[in-house]
Design an enzyme around this catalytic site. Structure first.
Site, mmCIF file in Angstrom:
data_model
loop_
_atom_site.group_PDB
_atom_site.id
_atom_site.type_symbol
_atom_site.label_atom_id
_atom_site.label_comp_id
_atom_site.label_asym_id
_atom_site.label_seq_id
_atom_site.Cartn_x
_atom_site.Cartn_y
_atom_site.Cartn_z
ATOM 1 N N SER A 112 0.799 -1.225 0.000
ATOM 2 C CA SER A 112 0.000 0.000 0.000
ATOM 3 C C SER A 112 0.835 1.280 0.000
ATOM 4 C CB SER A 112 -0.937 -0.076 1.207
ATOM 5 O OG SER A 112 -1.832 0.972 1.221
ATOM 6 N N ASP A 167 -2.894 6.306 -3.314
ATOM 7 C CA ASP A 167 -1.744 5.681 -2.652
ATOM 8 C C ASP A 167 -1.224 4.536 -3.531
ATOM 9 O OD1 ASP A 167 -3.606 3.682 -2.171
ATOM 10 O OD2 ASP A 167 -2.860 3.253 -0.167
ATOM 11 N N ASP A 198 -1.433 1.370 -3.771
ATOM 12 C CA ASP A 198 -2.265 0.293 -4.325
ATOM 13 C C ASP A 198 -3.663 0.800 -4.689
ATOM 14 O OD1 ASP A 198 -3.007 0.630 -1.670
ATOM 15 O OD2 ASP A 198 -3.427 -1.491 -1.330
ATOM 16 N N ASP A 251 -6.146 2.268 -3.143
ATOM 17 C CA ASP A 251 -7.380 2.148 -2.372
ATOM 18 C C ASP A 251 -7.653 3.400 -1.536
ATOM 19 O OD1 ASP A 251 -5.392 1.682 -0.522
ATOM 20 O OD2 ASP A 251 -6.232 -0.179 0.276
ATOM 21 N N GLU A 301 -11.714 6.915 6.338
ATOM 22 C CA GLU A 301 -10.648 7.311 7.240
ATOM 23 C C GLU A 301 -10.145 8.662 6.732
ATOM 24 O OE1 GLU A 301 -8.562 3.531 8.995
ATOM 25 O OE2 GLU A 301 -8.192 3.590 6.860
ATOM 26 N N PRO A 324 0.038 2.395 18.641
ATOM 27 C CA PRO A 324 1.060 1.727 17.831
ATOM 28 C C PRO A 324 0.518 1.516 16.415
ATOM 29 C CG PRO A 324 0.026 0.167 19.357
ATOM 30 C CD PRO A 324 -0.584 1.501 19.629
HETATM 31 P P1 NG1 Z 1 -1.628 2.182 10.892
HETATM 32 O O1 NG1 Z 1 -0.228 2.104 10.370
HETATM 33 O O2 NG1 Z 1 -2.062 1.050 11.754
HETATM 34 O O3 NG1 Z 1 -1.903 3.536 11.470
HETATM 35 C C1 NG1 Z 1 -2.525 2.844 8.451
HETATM 36 C C2 NG1 Z 1 -3.591 3.903 8.505
HETATM 37 C C3 NG1 Z 1 -4.940 3.202 8.639
HETATM 38 C C4 NG1 Z 1 -5.175 2.223 7.515
HETATM 39 C C5 NG1 Z 1 -3.983 1.286 7.395
HETATM 40 C C6 NG1 Z 1 -4.071 0.359 6.212
HETATM 41 C C7 NG1 Z 1 -3.419 6.167 9.448
HETATM 42 C C8 NG1 Z 1 -3.192 6.993 10.661
HETATM 43 N N1 NG1 Z 1 -3.398 4.825 9.620
HETATM 44 O O4 NG1 Z 1 -2.585 2.065 9.613
HETATM 45 O O5 NG1 Z 1 -5.936 4.190 8.671
HETATM 46 O O6 NG1 Z 1 -5.445 2.886 6.296
HETATM 47 O O7 NG1 Z 1 -2.748 2.005 7.327
HETATM 48 O O8 NG1 Z 1 -3.568 0.852 5.028
HETATM 49 O O9 NG1 Z 1 -3.609 6.716 8.361
HETATM 50 ZN ZN ZN Z 2 -3.567 1.381 0.187
#
Ligand code: NG1
Ligand code: ZN
Length: 580
Positions: A67, A310, A312, A314, A408, A549
């Site tokens: 991604s 991004d 990939d 999505d 998101e 985390p």
């Molecule tokens: P993490 O790295 O767990 O914060 C990130 C994005 C998620 C989601 C995932 C999957 C932020 C703050 N976090 O996760 O919203 O999109 O990647 O791609 O953007």
């Molecule tokens: Zn992605």
């Protein structure tokens, strides 16, 4: 029957990397530096075949991508037969198999799952049910090699493998969703390949644009929405959009009205994947992307209307430079506001009380406080906060609403239409039969009916979301300023902190508060209280910060927002100090 010796030797040939203690299934599947992955990929090839068998032969998917992560990383997202993310119980099986210390123990797990499946779906020949695995990959240099491992392992299990080559993550999910028979009532089954995907998108988008002039409101392309520039993050999205650009040419020739000019920049090979470009960079740093494409390709390009995908494809965010050259970001929150208010307004044209279909928006802790307030007070819709990660927001949208919009802040999102929505459409159709075609309720019905086809309901999809947003702007006759100014974002700051062990930080369910280490949340709270006292404002959202985390990167993420940028920056710095 599976030849166990062949499977075991395949597993033996790709042992566990000595530097890795264990694989974990993060926010979106397995994600690690590429050299650590062959072991997990062989096992997941086997696993995906078993997952297909465990669903009685329904088809499942494996997407090879990391991604928005840098080029060096790779990973895997598993798609269940409904096109959504892998079921949580099976996630656990996947993790156990990935972490089995050697082939002997891996074979024990494989046998246990096999026995369970054979018990559930006994076959005349004593074997497993049919197994079908769809495989797709992004443009990373190591993706073809990793894809081969998955394919070999799934074939060794006796599965049929459909290798789609380079596709976006949402395309793969879309193929899987359409490959199996249980589609939602309003979705027309498509061929589960690229042309099926493009056709349904193009058809429903063009049809939506055609409703533009009917209500006397929109159907206009204002100056800054005439050319749409797509930053492909130097990844797969650029290639796929380029195919779509050609379809636009065809639509144009067929007399389709209202199409914007599409221009794609940042192709694979023109620059480093996701670096200083793409949705993650643009959203997290709130800066325009670097343009890697050759100068002649950029000539005459306007920065008036841009999207960034991004790696990939999505995720999508929109942005533009205003006449003074000032940069404006329209993130996932702004998209959620635009889309949910559009759907709600159209529904109200048929059902003025708004009682028939329950609409709502699912956000995460990262949603800007102003967006939440706007959704509640102006759009007057329901808002639910779920844990970060598509699997959680998707599940919440499905659970709470008949029309559930989830986005998101980073631009990953979609809309889910539940059974009540389709019932509503059918009833409206019966009720409005015989009434003038161009009365407002009929126009709304035409529009609403097209949405489940244009929206990729399996997962967030940059291309589908981009077309949806563009169509809404066109139908409303809005330019980007109108959209941007619906509300002003609270100034915010996001940062990452590298620590020795990010798992020492734990959070509550929707990640709005830290539960460990013990004193952390108290300290964060007093930082927030001090900022609120300093800002001393009675209206609007209060300053806020939280830490968690990351599930995709080796870091702790920090988020802060306040009424001024300085306030947000200093709140974020305080939180970072608390983590070090
Ligand atoms: P993490 O790295 O767990 O914060 C990130 C994005 C998620 C989601 C995932 C999957 C932020 C703050 N976090 O996760 O919203 O999109 O990647 O791609 O953007
Ligand atoms: Zn992605």
């Amino acid at each position: 029957p599976i030849p166990p010796a062949q499977l075991a030797s395949l597993i033996d040939a790709h042992p566990k990397p000595p530097t890795l203690s264990s694989y974990s299934y993060g926010t979106a599947g397995f994600r690690y530096p590429a050299p650590l992955l062959p072991c997990a990929f062989v096992r997941m090839g086997i696993f995906s075949a078993l997952r297909s068998a465990s669903l009685g032969g329904e088809e499942v998917g494996v997407m090879i991508t990391a991604s928005h992560n840098p080029e060096e990383d790779n990973g895997m997202k598993l798609a269940d037969s409904n096109g959504g993310m892998l079921d949580a119980a099976w996630e656990e099986h996947a993790v156990s198999l990935a972490n089995a210390p050697n082939s002997k123990e891996a074979m024990v797990l494989i046998s246990t799952l096999t026995r369970y499946i054979k018990g559930k779906y006994p076959q005349k020949n004593g074997g497993l049910p049919k197994m079908v695995v769809h495989v797709g990959r992004d443009t990373r240099s190591h993706s073809p090699g990793l894809a081969k491992l998955v394919v070999r392992a799934a074939l060794a299990m006796g599965a049929t493998v459909i290798d789609h080559g380079e596709v976006s993550t949402p395309m793969l999910h879309h193929f899987v969703m359409h490959a199996n028979g249980h589609l939602l009532p309003g979705i027309i089954p498509q061929r589960c390949n690229e042309s099926g995907y493009y056709e349904i998108m193009a058809f429903s988008y063009a049809a939506l644009l055609r409703t533009g002039k009917l209500d006397g409101v929109g159907g206009k392309r204002l100056a800054n929405t005439k050319e749409l520039v797509i930053d492909g993050a130097c990844g797969i999205g650029a290639l796929k959009i380029d195919t779509f650009r050609k379809i636009f040419g065809k639509l144009n020739a067929e007399g389709c009205v209202g199409l914007p000019m599409l221009r794609t920049v940042n192709f694979p090979g023109e620059g480093p994947l996701n670096e200083i470009c793409g949705a993650e960079y643009v959203q997290k740093l709130q800066l325009p992307p670097n343009l890697y494409s050759p100068k002649d390709k950029l000539m005459g390009m306007s920065k008036g209307y841009m999207t960034s995908f991004d790696g990939d494809a999505d995720r999508v965010v929109f942005h533009f430079e205003d006449v003074n050259g000032k940069f404006h970001l329209l993130d996932g929150d702004k998209i959620a506001v635009l889309v949910s208010s559009f759907i709600q307004e159209e529904l109200r044209c048929i059902d003025p009380d708004g009682q028939a279909v329950k609409c709502g928006v699912v956000q995460t802790a990262y949603a800007n406080g102003s967006s939440t307030l706007y959704l509640k007070n102006v759009v007057k819709t329901n808002v639910v906060v779920a844990k970060t990660g598509v699997k959680f927001v998707h599940a919440a949208a499905h659970h709470h609403f008949d029309v559930g919009v989830y986005f998101e802040a980073n631009g990953h999102g979609t809309v889910l239409f539940g059974p009540k929505f389709y019932d509503f459409i059918a009833q409206a159709d019966a009720k409005l039969r015989g009434t003038p075609r161009n009365n407002r309720a009929n126009i709304a019905l035409r529009r609403l009916r097209l949405l489940p086809a244009l929206v990729n309901q399996s997962v967030g999809d940059a291309m589908s979301d981009m077309l949806l947003v563009d169509a809404i702007l066109y139908l409303r006759g809005w330019d980007l300023n109108t959209w941007a100014q619906l509300y002003s974002d609270m100034p915010s700051k996001q940062a990452k902190v590298k620590v020795a062990d990010r798992t020492v930080i734990a959070t509550n369910d929707n990640e709005t508060a830290a539960t460990a280490p013990e004193a952390l949340q108290k300290a964060l709270q007093s930082a927030m209280d001090a900022m609120a006292a300093a800002e001393n404002r009675s209206d609007g959202p209060k300053p806020r910060c939280f830490v968690r985390p990351s599930g995709t990167e080796d870091a702790v993420r920090v988020y802060a927002e306040a009424n001024t940028q300085n306030g947000a920056d200093s709140l974020a710095s305080e939180a970072m100090m608390l983590i070090y």
